[in-house]
Design an enzyme around this catalytic site. Structure first.
Site, PDB file in Angstrom:
ATOM      1  N   THR A  12       0.830  -1.208   0.000  1.00 41.70           N
ATOM      2  CA  THR A  12       0.000   0.000   0.000  1.00 41.70           C
ATOM      3  C   THR A  12       0.862   1.255   0.000  1.00 41.70           C
ATOM      4  OG1 THR A  12      -0.130  -0.146   2.418  1.00 41.70           O
ATOM      5  CG2 THR A  12      -1.924  -1.133   1.149  1.00 41.70           C
ATOM      6  N   SER A 253       5.169   8.493   9.325  1.00 43.17           N
ATOM      7  CA  SER A 253       4.036   7.807   8.703  1.00 43.17           C
ATOM      8  C   SER A 253       4.472   7.111   7.433  1.00 43.17           C
ATOM      9  CB  SER A 253       2.930   8.818   8.388  1.00 43.17           C
ATOM     10  OG  SER A 253       1.961   8.234   7.537  1.00 43.17           O
ATOM     11  N   LYS A 254       3.829   5.987   7.161  1.00 43.49           N
ATOM     12  CA  LYS A 254       4.115   5.242   5.927  1.00 43.49           C
ATOM     13  C   LYS A 254       3.790   6.080   4.707  1.00 43.49           C
ATOM     14  CE  LYS A 254       3.051   0.839   3.648  1.00 43.49           C
ATOM     15  NZ  LYS A 254       2.336  -0.438   3.742  1.00 43.49           N
ATOM     16  N   ARG A 255       2.860   7.024   4.870  1.00 43.50           N
ATOM     17  CA  ARG A 255       2.440   7.829   3.722  1.00 43.50           C
ATOM     18  C   ARG A 255       3.262   9.099   3.568  1.00 43.50           C
ATOM     19  NH1 ARG A 255      -1.375   4.794   5.425  1.00 43.50           N
ATOM     20  NH2 ARG A 255      -1.723   5.928   7.346  1.00 43.50           N
TER      21      ARG A 255
END
Length: 491
Positions: A12, A253-255
């Site tokens: 993702t 954050s991964k995003r």
């Protein structure tokens, strides 16, 4: 027991530095105990799938040198290793849980659940699914099935008492069972949630130790109760410390993508470390120190050296900042250890990306003198601009003089003539000749003033490699041309 660990990323997003640290710690534990490191792709969240992320995850792991023993591309005895290819397996085990009274079908629509949460907030009730479908009669379930409602499968969590599990890093952790909600195990599209899939896969793949981010601590009681429901032995759990930004102000954050924090450029995705000129050995060394220590006050080491020392109990559970100054230092140390040809080849793609046409032989003449000046491979783009970009060579005429030079014009002419005529065009020969000219050109008998001015003249840069190596790398013809232009400026 043969140690078997897994890294199970979700495609993702591109590989996050925190995820890389999780993969690295799993790899270290497996290699240190003669076990297996498994790569499993958890792609059941199809709505959040990011194109290209799976390729990035695998490429980034390989760049870091984290090889896997079983996985989507190499196979293994417990495949397939992509969860979307195992959906029938999860359906079977969800049905088993229903048949044995550990799960139930839930027919609540999104609108119903939204209204339920709204009422809970208004009444200041505890948030979470209220189990309204848990106690439906067989007739009520049949009625909903006949109406064409597609259910999800929820876990029938224990209602009373407590659930305690042991964390290899944090010790025993206890939750009141009333805090454990009846989570969805199988979605209406037939794909599992993380909760069901990871328990089924970890058991069937014979995983012995689970190292994962501490964000999963709150779900551990659910997973522990799932293992009990299945009657399976639970793997050892270890929740790794949070990776924070350099200031310690927040979790990465991964995003996120690279962002500026004070003087630090905070790199979030592994691919950004490569783009910004870091070596994989340095990134590995850096990440191994984030939450763990090699001991004996040793800060620089390879992951092969670290593996035999790596134990779960020695991991510090406290959140850990990313010390970027340490990464730059480590990277510079690994650069200095590189073979000259290897460093020239490593610099080449960064220079070419800038638009330069690179000759490795020219780089080889200058690389030995540059090693101690490079913190990142990208530093070479600025240091070596004079070699590849003639258009940017525009020295300031005012800086071609020095108050210690008796006659700057004469010094430049003699230097130009020497470079043009010297028989042996090597660093040693150029150094010997220009030192002699420099000593004669100053009122102090010291060569430094002329050599400093010549370095600026030849490179057109305030920051550049040493003079003699720069001249040899630039070549006789181009050096003479630039000195001719400088002489014209002085005249």
């Amino acid at each position: 027991m043969t140690v078997r660990v897994r890294f199970a990323p979700s495609p993702t997003g591109f590989l996050h530095i925190g995820g890389a640290r999780t993969a690295l710690f799993n790899w270290l534990f497996a290699r240190g105990h003669g076990g297996q490191f498994i790569l499993r792709i958890e792609d059941t969240d199809q709505k959040r799938y990011v194109e290209g992320s799976l390729d990035d995850i695998m490429a980034s792991l390989r760049w870091l040198g984290l090889d896997w023993d079983e996985g989507p591309d190499v196979g293994g005895p417990f495949g397939p290793y992509v969860q979307s290819e195992r959906r029938e397996l999860y359906r079977q085990w969800a049905d088993w849980l229903i048949e044995n009274g550990h799960a139930y079908t839930c027919y609540c629509s999104s609108a119903e659940l939204k209204q339920m949460r709204k009422e809970q907030k208004e009444n200041k009730d505890r948030l979470g699914y209220d189990r309204r479908c848990r106690y439906l009669t067989a007739a009520q379930r049949a009625e909903r099935e006949a109406a064409g409602l597609t259910p999800v499968v929820r876990f029938a969590a224990p209602l009373e008492g407590t659930t305690t599990f042991h964390d290899a890093i944090r010790g025993d952790i206890t939750y009141a069972n009333e805090q454990i909600t009846d989570q969805v195990l199988l979605k209406s599209d037939g794909l599992p949630t993380y909760h069901l899939a990871n328990v089924v896969d970890d058991h069937l793949m014979q995983i012995t130790h689970i190292m994962r981010a501490d964000e999963w601590i709150n779900t551990a009681p659910l997973h522990v109760n799932l293992y009990k429901a299945f009657g399976w032995e639970q793997p050892v759990l270890a929740h790794l410390p949070v990776v924070l930004s350099p200031s310690g102000k927040g979790k990465l954050s991964k995003r996120d993508q690279a962002f500026q924090e004070g003087n630090d450029l905070v790199l979030v995705q592994v691919r950004e470390y490569k783009t910004n000129g870091y070596l994989p050995e340095a990134v590995d060394n850096f990440l191994t120190n984030v939450g763990w220590s090699f001991g004996d006050d040793v800060e620089k080491f390879t992951i092969r050296e670290a593996a035999p020392r790596f134990e779960l109990e020695s991991i510090n559970p406290a959140p850990t900042n990313l010390p970027y100054s340490k990464l730059d230092w480590l990277n510079s140390q690994y650069i200095q250890e590189m073979d000259d040809l290897a460093l020239a080849q490593a610099l080449k793609p960064y220079l070419e990306e800038t638009g330069y046409e690179v000759n490795v032989d020219s780089l080889l003449a200058i690389v030995p003198a540059m090693k101690v000046r490079l913190k990142r491979l990208t530093d070479g783009n600025e240091f070596l601009r004079f070699l590849f970009d003639d258009d940017s060579w525009q020295p300031d005429p005012a800086k071609l003089r020095h108050n210690r030079l008796v006659d700057p014009l004469d010094a430049f002419v003699r230097s130009r003539d020497f470079v043009r005529d010297v028989a042996s065009f090597t660093v040693a020969s150029v150094a010997e000749g220009l030192y002699a000219i420099g000593e004669q050109a100053t009122d102090t008998g010291k060569a430094g003033p002329l050599l400093g001015v010549l370095r600026y003249a030849v490179t057109g840069q305030q920051a550049s490699p040493p003079l003699f190596e720069s001249i040899v790398a630039l070549g006789r013809t181009r050096t003479v041309e630039r000195l001719d232009d400088c002489i014209a400026m002085l005249q």
